[in-house]
Design a protein around this motif. Sequence first.
Motif, short mmCIF file in Angstrom:
data_model
loop_
_atom_site.label_atom_id
_atom_site.label_comp_id
_atom_site.label_asym_id
_atom_site.label_seq_id
_atom_site.Cartn_x
_atom_site.Cartn_y
_atom_site.Cartn_z
N TYR A 21 56.80 -51.99 -19.92
CA TYR A 21 57.72 -50.62 -19.95
C TYR A 21 59.04 -51.24 -20.34
O TYR A 21 59.42 -52.53 -19.58
CB TYR A 21 57.53 -49.83 -18.50
N GLU A 22 59.95 -50.39 -20.67
CA GLU A 22 61.22 -50.85 -20.86
C GLU A 22 62.02 -50.44 -19.74
O GLU A 22 61.76 -49.82 -18.84
CB GLU A 22 62.07 -49.95 -21.99
N ALA A 23 63.20 -51.31 -19.27
CA ALA A 23 64.12 -51.19 -18.21
C ALA A 23 64.45 -49.70 -18.06
O ALA A 23 64.73 -48.93 -19.03
CB ALA A 23 65.08 -52.03 -18.27
N THR A 24 64.39 -49.36 -16.79
CA THR A 24 64.57 -47.82 -16.55
C THR A 24 63.64 -46.80 -16.74
O THR A 24 63.70 -45.45 -16.32
CB THR A 24 66.22 -47.16 -16.90
N SER A 25 62.50 -47.09 -17.40
CA SER A 25 61.39 -46.10 -17.60
C SER A 25 60.77 -45.99 -16.38
O SER A 25 60.62 -47.18 -15.50
CB SER A 25 60.78 -46.45 -19.01
N ARG A 26 59.90 -44.97 -16.18
CA ARG A 26 58.90 -44.76 -15.03
C ARG A 26 57.59 -45.14 -15.79
O ARG A 26 56.97 -44.71 -16.69
CB ARG A 26 59.00 -43.37 -14.86
N ASP A 27 56.92 -45.81 -14.56
CA ASP A 27 55.18 -46.04 -15.11
C ASP A 27 54.59 -44.56 -14.59
O ASP A 27 53.97 -44.26 -15.29
CB ASP A 27 54.86 -47.08 -14.23
N TYR A 28 54.88 -44.22 -13.34
CA TYR A 28 54.44 -43.00 -12.84
C TYR A 28 55.35 -42.38 -11.95
O TYR A 28 56.47 -42.81 -11.67
CB TYR A 28 53.25 -43.27 -12.01
N SER A 29 55.33 -41.10 -11.79
CA SER A 29 56.17 -40.26 -10.75
C SER A 29 55.46 -39.64 -9.78
O SER A 29 54.26 -39.20 -9.60
CB SER A 29 56.65 -38.96 -11.48
N GLU A 30 56.17 -39.52 -8.60
CA GLU A 30 55.64 -38.96 -7.47
C GLU A 30 55.30 -37.56 -7.33
O GLU A 30 55.88 -36.76 -8.35
CB GLU A 30 56.89 -38.97 -6.30
N GLY A 31 54.10 -37.33 -6.94
CA GLY A 31 53.47 -36.08 -7.05
C GLY A 31 52.48 -35.67 -8.13
O GLY A 31 51.73 -34.85 -8.20
N GLU A 32 52.63 -36.57 -9.20
CA GLU A 32 51.74 -36.28 -10.36
C GLU A 32 50.36 -37.01 -10.13
O GLU A 32 50.10 -37.75 -8.98
CB GLU A 32 52.25 -37.30 -11.44
N PRO A 33 49.27 -36.30 -10.88
CA PRO A 33 47.98 -37.04 -10.59
C PRO A 33 47.96 -38.40 -10.47
O PRO A 33 48.45 -39.11 -11.74
CB PRO A 33 47.06 -36.23 -11.59
N ALA A 34 47.11 -39.16 -9.66
CA ALA A 34 47.19 -40.66 -9.54
C ALA A 34 46.16 -40.97 -10.37
O ALA A 34 44.83 -41.09 -10.25
CB ALA A 34 47.04 -40.96 -8.04
N THR A 35 46.42 -41.61 -11.72
CA THR A 35 45.49 -41.89 -12.72
C THR A 35 45.16 -43.33 -12.77
O THR A 35 44.32 -43.73 -13.41
CB THR A 35 45.70 -41.02 -14.00
N CYS A 36 46.11 -44.06 -12.26
CA CYS A 36 46.20 -45.47 -12.34
C CYS A 36 46.45 -46.39 -11.28
O CYS A 36 47.56 -45.91 -10.37
CB CYS A 36 47.02 -45.96 -13.57
N PHE A 37 45.82 -47.28 -11.07
CA PHE A 37 46.13 -48.48 -9.95
C PHE A 37 46.84 -49.44 -10.86
O PHE A 37 46.65 -49.99 -12.06
CB PHE A 37 44.86 -48.98 -9.45
N VAL A 38 48.02 -49.97 -10.19
CA VAL A 38 49.08 -50.49 -11.01
C VAL A 38 49.27 -52.05 -10.25
O VAL A 38 49.54 -52.00 -9.40
CB VAL A 38 50.40 -49.84 -11.42
#
Length: 133
Positions: free
Chosen positions: A49-66
Motif C-alpha cells: 500500500y502507498e503512504a496515506t492509503s487505508r488497508d481497511y476502515s473502522e466499521g467495515e466488514p472484517a474480511t482480512c487478518f493483517v
Amino acid sequence: MSERTGTAGSDESGGAVISKDDLRRLFLFEALAEDQLQWVQDHSTAVEYEATSRDYSEGEPATCFVVLLEGAITLTRNVHGQEIEVTRTDQRGVYAGATQAFLGDQVDQRYPNSMVAITPVKVLELPADQLGP
C-alpha cells in the motif's frame, strides 16, 4: 479506498506470495509445523500500500487478518466524529484487522479501527473467512 501496488510473483488478487522462510521470521508463525506454515502460505497474500492509503476502515466488514511486513502504520478510531490515533508502529509482525475471525458468528465481524499506511507498507493478508471456527 485502498491503493494497492502489485509486485513480482503476484497471485490472481494482485498480491505476492510470501516464502515460508519469510513467514518463519514472523513471531506469529515461527513455531508452526510445516503443514500449518504451508496453509498460511497457501491462503495469504503479501500486498503493498502507498503512504496515506487505508488497508481497511473502522466499521467495515472484517474480511482480512493483517500482519505488517514492512513500513509504518497507524491504527485510528473514530471518536465523536474525530479520527484519533490509537497506535503507531513499524514493528514487523504486528497484526490487526480481523483478529476475532476465529469466533465466527459469536461476535460482530467488523473492523474495530482503521489501518492507515504512514509510509509505503507491505502487509500479509489472510482472508477472515478462512480463519473462522
